[in-house]
Motif scaffolding. Sequence first.
Motif, mmCIF file in Angstrom:
data_model
loop_
_atom_site.group_PDB
_atom_site.id
_atom_site.type_symbol
_atom_site.label_atom_id
_atom_site.label_comp_id
_atom_site.label_asym_id
_atom_site.label_seq_id
_atom_site.Cartn_x
_atom_site.Cartn_y
_atom_site.Cartn_z
ATOM 1 N N THR A 8 39.270 86.740 6.106
ATOM 2 C CA THR A 8 39.796 85.375 6.208
ATOM 3 C C THR A 8 40.554 84.993 4.947
ATOM 4 O OG1 THR A 8 37.985 84.705 7.663
ATOM 5 C CG2 THR A 8 39.168 82.953 6.504
ATOM 6 N N ASN A 49 32.388 75.802 6.805
ATOM 7 C CA ASN A 49 32.443 77.264 6.922
ATOM 8 C C ASN A 49 31.412 77.715 7.948
ATOM 9 O OD1 ASN A 49 33.386 79.862 6.164
ATOM 10 N ND2 ASN A 49 31.640 80.126 4.795
ATOM 11 N N GLU A 84 35.879 78.170 9.410
ATOM 12 C CA GLU A 84 35.903 77.283 10.567
ATOM 13 C C GLU A 84 35.219 75.967 10.190
ATOM 14 O OE1 GLU A 84 35.312 81.579 11.758
ATOM 15 O OE2 GLU A 84 34.204 80.136 10.525
ATOM 16 N N LEU A 104 35.648 71.722 16.593
ATOM 17 C CA LEU A 104 35.615 72.982 15.865
ATOM 18 C C LEU A 104 37.054 73.377 15.586
ATOM 19 C CD1 LEU A 104 34.037 75.419 14.744
ATOM 20 C CD2 LEU A 104 34.327 76.506 16.994
ATOM 21 N N SER A 105 37.421 73.419 14.296
ATOM 22 C CA SER A 105 38.782 73.758 13.885
ATOM 23 C C SER A 105 38.778 75.136 13.237
ATOM 24 C CB SER A 105 39.316 72.707 12.903
ATOM 25 O OG SER A 105 40.653 72.981 12.559
ATOM 26 N N ILE A 106 39.533 76.057 13.840
ATOM 27 C CA ILE A 106 39.579 77.446 13.384
ATOM 28 C C ILE A 106 40.949 77.697 12.760
ATOM 29 C CG2 ILE A 106 39.323 79.854 14.096
ATOM 30 C CD1 ILE A 106 37.825 78.763 16.594
ATOM 31 N N ALA A 144 46.123 76.110 13.235
ATOM 32 C CA ALA A 144 44.738 75.788 13.583
ATOM 33 C C ALA A 144 44.563 75.775 15.088
ATOM 34 C CB ALA A 144 44.336 74.433 13.001
ATOM 35 N N ASN A 148 42.023 74.031 17.656
ATOM 36 C CA ASN A 148 41.052 72.939 17.681
ATOM 37 C C ASN A 148 40.398 72.848 19.056
ATOM 38 O OD1 ASN A 148 41.642 72.072 15.010
ATOM 39 N ND2 ASN A 148 43.445 70.994 15.765
#
Length: 766
Positions: free
Chosen positions: A289, A377, A383, A415-417, A436, A438
């Motif tokens: 990441t 995280n 995330e 949840l934002s990735i 992102a 979402n």
Amino acid sequence: MKIRKTIKYLLGILIMSLTLWGCTGLRKLGDDEHLFSGSKIEFDSVQFVTEPGPTRSELKGLVKPNPNIKFLWMRPFLSIHNMVKEPEKEKGFKYWLKYKLGKPPVKLADLNLSQINDAMVNRLENRGHFHAFSNYEIINRRKTASVNFLETPQKPYIIRSISFPEENTGLARQVFGLRDETLIKTDKTYKLSDFEKERNRINKVLKNRGYFYFSSNYLAFDADTTVGNRQIDAQLIIKPDIPPDARNAFRLGEIEVFDDYSLQDYNPDTAAIDNYLYLSVNHNYKPKTILDAIFLEKDSLYSREMHYSTLSHLMGLGIYKYANARFIKADSGSNILDVGILLTPYKKMSLGAEVSAQLKTNNYFGPGVKLSFKNRNTFRGAEMFSVNLGGRFETQFSGDNVGETNFEITLDGTLSIPRFVPFKFGEKTVRKYVPATNITMGGGLFYRVQLYELHSFYTSLGYHWRSSEKISQVFKPFDVSFTNLANSSKEFDDYLNKNPTIKKSFDEQFILGSSYRFTYSNLYKRKNRTNFFYSGSLDVAGNITSLFTTAIQGYPPTSENQHQILGVPYSQYVRLRNEIRFFINRNTRSNFGFRVIVANGIPYGNSSILPYIKQFYVGGTNSVRAFRARTVGPGSYNPPDSLSNIYVDQSGDIKLETSLEYRFTIVDFFKAALFVDVGNIWLASEDEQRPGGKFNWNTFYKEFAVGTGLGFRLDFSVVVVRFDFAYPLRKPYLPEGERWFFNSGESSGDWRKNEMMLNVAIGYPF
């Protein structure tokens, strides 16, 4: 009668003038002192000035300090300063009142006119008017004085040629190769700023080609003005005495990444991963990441663009408080830079609380609270999982329904990735901004006491990304919401039964669709002469669902013969909304702002009306401010008095709205605005219960609501508190010929007394 009224007004003005005479701020000046009242810039040969407006503005900006702010004949802030006694300490309210809100007198003696005069000559020469002259004249008027500057610009010099260094060295070859894109154009007027921009352009390119230690200050221009006929031959040179390292391109050596850097007791473990040395103490993050956000590579030439994109991307992950890159020469004789990327994380989990209060133009007031939880995280891949619990209570404190209350409770989680999921493309693509994915789910309860209760649920999958500083986009391929009229009073049921179209908008709020939003904005460039903002969104719902149900049912849906999902009719529509904002910045203290909103929603197939939550509204603190929130329209429709005890939003399928503001600074954080708002909503189809509501090309322009007013804003940078006083100029629901206030028969005094609308809000209206 008119003569007596005129005499009355004149006497009032005379008395007010005598009362406020002290507000001129002149009474404390000494016998030989003059208050500086302003300056004028004039050219005696303006035909030689290629840019008269910008040149005059630049010269005007040299006249410092600025005169005391004047309103009509008054200088209110100077008067405040004069009225307040000298404080004993340089702090406290008295000091703030005298020196922060109040302003000391700016006297003519405070201006260094000779220095200003010389600076004006310098600025004219910087624009090619060599051998220019500047003179000034002081105009005394009793206790004030102004200054007139007379500029004599000579005919400007023109660029005849521009040459680049031709030495056969690495740095010189690089510079020579950039000559075709030069910003210095022949046959154009000489401007020093163009040469400064050219140096910066070359420096920017070299910084991306490994020249880490190079600076624009190492470039210079020789300008030969002896060639005659007011022409210049310009030559770019590399200064001979620059440091040796500035002449060399550097490559990157070892790259160390500290993923949880701290100044105290930091003893990390080290692992070699893909040509990086990865150092960590707590091992909270997946190395992939972090490394996917680093665009600096071993053995590659140093690039300022890759350097800044790396830091921007790392900060965009949302897990780091600070991100820094440290570059050190590997040894004194090499052209290698070792890199250390130092990342200081936020705390993984945090709790927050917000308390707010809201005052609406429909006379509702009440507090709100929001509790939030964040995990920055969640799955070790940066995330962010957030949960928000909100509540709001409001009651009507005046009007027809004093004491009527509403409350709302909401709960949502996101949840934002920081990447596109489940797709793999672009994972190592150089990006300054982090994309992102979402995933959102939430619900709420809205209760309008004694009328109705709404329950809602929504969930969505969306992708958000930025193409540049100016452009951002959001695409939601999956966007579902369901709103249910859970309970309603007999009074509200009777209202819905009499208005079947509105009843359908409440009943049919099962939305299965997709949406896309595009935004362009350069509002962050505050120094621009103009700023522009555009936002366009497209919502489409029910189409895929319609294909599915048609395949099952064997026939397509219609609004009379609807298909259902889980026993509920689904909505089918297309909805488009466009908003444009345009600002003209006159100077740092004032600007003109303009906004236009054009929106339309078209129901079809399974629906005959847009869902209630997707309809458009006009009126309120960020709309046409002279009317209460959501009370304008549709069209010329006027709700009957029998509905005065049922507060129902007036909504429509089409919206046209525009606003114009002139914003100006009174003093520091205290600002004001004059504004005009115009707008209305309309229905796409005829509704017998709302006559005059349908959009008609032949009459719509006669049905705009118009309001105007004066606003005051307390702009503390982090928050803006706004007080807008608005008056309606035109009411579209009145009979034609009586819609303008001056045709309504209402006196101006009654109009000011009865029609004033106070809007209290946080933030600017646009």
